[in-house]
Each structure stands twice: as C-alpha cells, then as structure tokens.
Design a protein around this motif. Structure first.
Motif, PDB file in Angstrom:
ATOM      1  N   CYS A  64      81.539  32.561  49.831  1.00 46.19           N
ATOM      2  CA  CYS A  64      80.577  31.688  50.547  1.00 46.19           C
ATOM      3  C   CYS A  64      79.138  32.050  50.192  1.00 46.19           C
ATOM      4  O   CYS A  64      78.298  31.170  50.033  1.00 46.19           O
ATOM      5  CB  CYS A  64      80.755  31.826  52.056  1.00 46.19           C
ATOM      6  N   TYR A  83      78.390  29.693  46.864  1.00 43.69           N
ATOM      7  CA  TYR A  83      77.844  28.414  47.356  1.00 43.69           C
ATOM      8  C   TYR A  83      77.088  28.576  48.682  1.00 43.69           C
ATOM      9  O   TYR A  83      77.385  27.911  49.664  1.00 43.69           O
ATOM     10  CB  TYR A  83      78.950  27.354  47.466  1.00 43.69           C
ATOM     11  N   LYS A 103      75.684  25.258  50.058  1.00 45.72           N
ATOM     12  CA  LYS A 103      76.546  24.065  50.074  1.00 45.72           C
ATOM     13  C   LYS A 103      77.127  23.896  51.470  1.00 45.72           C
ATOM     14  O   LYS A 103      77.621  24.871  52.048  1.00 45.72           O
ATOM     15  CB  LYS A 103      77.707  24.288  49.104  1.00 45.72           C
ATOM     16  N   GLU A 135      76.443  25.459  56.101  1.00 43.33           N
ATOM     17  CA  GLU A 135      76.307  25.970  54.726  1.00 43.33           C
ATOM     18  C   GLU A 135      77.036  27.313  54.601  1.00 43.33           C
ATOM     19  O   GLU A 135      77.173  28.045  55.602  1.00 43.33           O
ATOM     20  CB  GLU A 135      74.827  26.144  54.384  1.00 43.33           C
ATOM     21  N   SER A 153      76.523  30.352  39.604  1.00 47.10           N
ATOM     22  CA  SER A 153      76.467  29.875  40.978  1.00 47.10           C
ATOM     23  C   SER A 153      75.024  29.493  41.268  1.00 47.10           C
ATOM     24  O   SER A 153      74.114  29.878  40.531  1.00 47.10           O
ATOM     25  CB  SER A 153      76.921  30.967  41.949  1.00 47.10           C
ATOM     26  N   ARG A 192      72.265  29.927  44.066  1.00 44.44           N
ATOM     27  CA  ARG A 192      71.928  30.598  45.320  1.00 44.44           C
ATOM     28  C   ARG A 192      70.817  29.855  46.037  1.00 44.44           C
ATOM     29  O   ARG A 192      70.831  29.743  47.239  1.00 44.44           O
ATOM     30  CB  ARG A 192      71.522  32.034  45.046  1.00 44.44           C
ATOM     31  N   LYS A 236      68.608  26.203  45.555  1.00 49.05           N
ATOM     32  CA  LYS A 236      68.384  24.985  44.762  1.00 49.05           C
ATOM     33  C   LYS A 236      66.946  24.945  44.238  1.00 49.05           C
ATOM     34  O   LYS A 236      66.667  24.428  43.167  1.00 49.05           O
ATOM     35  CB  LYS A 236      68.648  23.755  45.630  1.00 49.05           C
ATOM     36  N   SER A 245      83.205  21.618  41.055  1.00 49.20           N
ATOM     37  CA  SER A 245      81.967  22.399  41.171  1.00 49.20           C
ATOM     38  C   SER A 245      80.891  21.845  40.253  1.00 49.20           C
ATOM     39  O   SER A 245      79.738  21.679  40.665  1.00 49.20           O
ATOM     40  CB  SER A 245      82.205  23.869  40.810  1.00 49.20           C
ATOM     41  N   ASP A 304      79.738  18.452  41.653  1.00 49.74           N
ATOM     42  CA  ASP A 304      79.004  18.600  42.919  1.00 49.74           C
ATOM     43  C   ASP A 304      77.599  19.140  42.672  1.00 49.74           C
ATOM     44  O   ASP A 304      76.632  18.673  43.261  1.00 49.74           O
ATOM     45  CB  ASP A 304      79.737  19.546  43.870  1.00 49.74           C
ATOM     46  N   TRP A 305      77.498  20.153  41.790  1.00 47.56           N
ATOM     47  CA  TRP A 305      76.172  20.721  41.544  1.00 47.56           C
ATOM     48  C   TRP A 305      75.289  19.778  40.745  1.00 47.56           C
ATOM     49  O   TRP A 305      74.084  19.706  40.955  1.00 47.56           O
ATOM     50  CB  TRP A 305      76.268  22.098  40.870  1.00 47.56           C
ATOM     51  N   SER A 319      74.051  17.437  43.428  1.00 45.55           N
ATOM     52  CA  SER A 319      73.133  18.082  44.357  1.00 45.55           C
ATOM     53  C   SER A 319      71.792  18.403  43.674  1.00 45.55           C
ATOM     54  O   SER A 319      70.726  18.146  44.234  1.00 45.55           O
ATOM     55  CB  SER A 319      73.829  19.353  44.860  1.00 45.55           C
TER      56      SER A 319
END
Ligand code: FAD
Length: 340
Positions: free
Chosen positions: A46, A50, A53, A65, A146, A148, A150, A166, A169-170, A173
């Motif tokens: 977690c 993400y 997220k 999140e 990953s 951490r 945005k 993933s 989604d990224w 986002s």
C-alpha cells in the motif's frame, strides 16, 4: 554483527496491512507481539506501490488511499505501543511451537512462542527490465516502479511501460499532471478493465497519452542520472526514441519467498498453504496470512487478510496460554487502552 535480543509471544513477519492488523488482533487478546519488516517503513504494498491510489473495497471506507489506510491501521495499534524492527529481513527460523528462534539481517535474535508470516509477495521487488545502465537511473529516480507522489511528474514527459491494470491506471491518473505520456506495450492489446480502456481512448484523444505498440523497451539515453530518452524496438527490429524524463515500468511484482522458502514450511508457487480456519501452516505454531497464504477460494484482497489476521490470532491464544480457555469477547465489551 550484533543486533537486539528480544523475547515476545508472537513475531509478525511483515508490516503490510495484514501484519499491522494482526498486531491489533494479538494485542486485543493480550498477546505480546513484535513487528519486523524488510522495508524502512510500515505499509507493505500500500505504501511502497500505491500510496496515493484510492482503494474502494475496504469495508466502511468508500474510498481510502493506500497510505491513508496504513495511517489508520497505525493509529489503531498506537494504544498498544507495539515494538517494530524495520529495515531488516527475517533470515532464519528454527525451533518449535512455543519456542521459536529467529534471526534478522541486522543480527537481531528473537525468541517467540508463535510466528505469523504476513510477508505478502515475500522478498518484495518489482520485475525490472533488462536495460544497460538501469541501476544508475533507478538511483537518480529517473526510472521507477511505483508512484509515491503524483506531483513528481507535474509537467514532465514520461514513458509508462506495461500492458496490465497498473500501467493503464497510472497512465490515466498521471494524464492529468504530466505533459506527455508514451504508453509502451509489446502487444497491441492491453489487459485492463473495459472502463479503463474506454478512459484510455479519451486520454489518447486529448493528445496527452500516445500508445506505442507493439514495442518493447530496448535502451535508455541520458547522462547516467538525468534521462533524456527511452529507446524502444519492435520484434522486427524497428526502432524509435521517445523523449522522456522518466520511465515508469509496471511489469508486476517479483514473487519470491526469499529466505522464507528455506524454513522447511510447505509451499506452492510462492505461497504458503494454510488450514483456512486457523491459518496454521504445515509447521505447528507458524501461521501465514495475507497475500502469502493460500487455500481453496482464497482472494488476494486486504479485507480477506484482515479476517485471516483475526483467525490466526485467536488460534495462537492457545499456544501462548496453554492452560487457559479463550473467553470470546467483542471489542465493544473489551475496549482499547485509553478509550473513553
Ligand atoms: P504486503 O502488503 O505485500 O506486505 C508484506 C510485507 O512483508 C512487505 O512490507 C515486505 O517488505 C515484508 N517482508 C517480506 N518478507 C520479509 C522478511 N523475510 N522479513 C521481513 N519482512 C518481510 N487489494 C485490495 O484489497 N483492494 C485494492 O483495491 C487493491 N489495489 C491494489 C493496487 C495495486 C497497484 C497493488 C500492487 C495491489 C493492490 N491490492 C489491492 C493488493 C493489496 O495491496 C495486497 O493484497 C496487500 O498489500 C497484501 O497485504 P500483506 O500484508 O499480505 O502483504
């Protein structure tokens, strides 16, 4: 190398969401416990993969999140002042139920009556692309696995590599903060939810995201710290250079039990089979919960790990208190230290 020497009722290996909740469950049963994690901070996937997220399937939390969930779990165990050994891997386990002996990578020795393995994907790490000079760019933060924050990608040009949820989604986002995103996949088709694929088409139409398929990563361009471009190639050898300051690669997690595989506990495909009603492994006194535990019908979901944490802790009560029957009580009756 000499570390701490600690004696406890239960050692919990892994401070991801399920390990943290196991610490709460043990504490509610007045079982002493110690948390150990290889990473420098609590939170497992977690926090490491993400943190920003939103998770939508935690009961009673419509959206939370990754990092916020971990903050809440940490707050829940705070009244019990549980000791944590972070930044060290548990390397070895010996002994038997009631008297286990564990040693960490920093030389700590732990004596425990029972063990809960909440080690997720085990030796935690992303699958890394085989590119020259990769380690240097990982060190500088130009290549990452990953997201951490945005905000790190505000106004930047990025290459996102991968064909699963993933990566998509990224891409979606970050399409709201980045200047340009090249989405590289070796096949033409992506494996993602239909709604995500629909949103991807919209992001492409806005011109922020560009699909680069069927291409694979083939090289990195830059001075060894700052990235200036990512080289990609088709199987036929057709090459392109994509101008980008960051490469975000989402090729899944490497699932390797690491040292746990050597402890003499039965394993199946990087998971540990358990008895579903107690989460006990093939080794009496050793329990496994969360992503690492397997049984028929298992769902790798945080909520399922929470339930496994409760079952394992109740089963461990008998090991820690051999002559005492467990009188089942609701938390509403027991309360927690410091609560009104
Ligand atoms: P982890 O979170 O993997 O934590 C295990 C910890 O054990 C790690 O910190 C690791 O460092 C430590 N460890 C391993 N070996 C050792 C050792 N030998 N010594 C010391 N420490 C060790 N789940 C949901 O329910 N809902 C979602 O919406 C959701 N979305 C997700 C999105 C993404 C992008 C990803 C990657 C996962 C998602 N998941 C989701 C899955 C969820 O994060 C996992 O199910 C959950 O993190 C598993 O928790 P865990 O405590 O079992 O293991």
């Amino acid at each position: 190398m000499s570390g701490a020497t600690i004696s406890t009722d239960v050692v919990i290996i892994g401070a991801g969401p399920t390990g943290l909740f196991a610490a709460f469950q043990c504490s509610m049963l007045k079982i002493n416990c110690l948390l150990v994690d290889a990473l420098d901070e609590i939170g497992g996937q977690c926090v490491a993969l993400y943190p920003e997220k939103p998770i939508y399937d935690i009961p009673a939390c419509p959206a939370i999140e990754g990092a916020q969930l971990i903050e809440k779990l940490a707050e829940q165990i705070e009244p019990f002042a549980i000791e944590k050994l972070l930044g060290r891997r548990v390397e070895s386990l010996s002994g038997q139920s009631g008297a286990f002996h564990l040693v960490t990578s920093k030389g700590d020795t732990i004596e425990a009556k029972a063990v809960i393995i909440a080690a997720g994907a085990g030796a935690f790490g992303p699958n890394r692309p085989p590119l020259d000079g990769l380690t240097d760019y990982e060190t500088s933060g130009a290549v990452r696995y990953s997201v951490r924050r945005k905000a790190d990608f505000e106004g930047k040009s990025l290459v996102i590599a991968g064909g699963g949820d993933s990566a998509i989604d990224w891409a979606l986002s970050l399409s709201h903060v980045a200047k340009k995103i090249y989405l590289v996949h070796r096949r033409d088709k992506f494996r993602a939810a239909p709604e995500s694929l629909h949103q991807l088409e919209e992001a492409i139409a806005r011109g922020v995201v560009e699909k680069i398929t069927p291409y694979q990563l083939s090289g990195l361009q830059g001075d060894g710290a700052t990235l200036s471009g990512v080289e990609v190639a088709t199987l036929a050898g057709e090459k392109r250079v994509l101008e980008a300051e960051h490469l975000l690669a989402f090729f899944g997690l490497a699932t390797d039990l690491g040292p746990i595989a050597q402890w003499g506990i039965d394993q199946t495909r990087s998971t540990i089979p358990v008895v579903p009603s107690t989460c006990q492994t093939s080794m009496p006194g050793v329990f496994a919960i969360g992503d690492i535990a397997s049984y028929p019908g298992k769902l790798k979901l945080i909520l399922q790990g929470f339930s496994e944490a409760a079952m394992a802790s109740h089963a461990i009560y008998a090991i820690v208190n051999p002559n005492q029957a467990l009188h089942f009580e609701y938390s509403t009756s027991k309360g927690v230290p410091g609560a009104a």
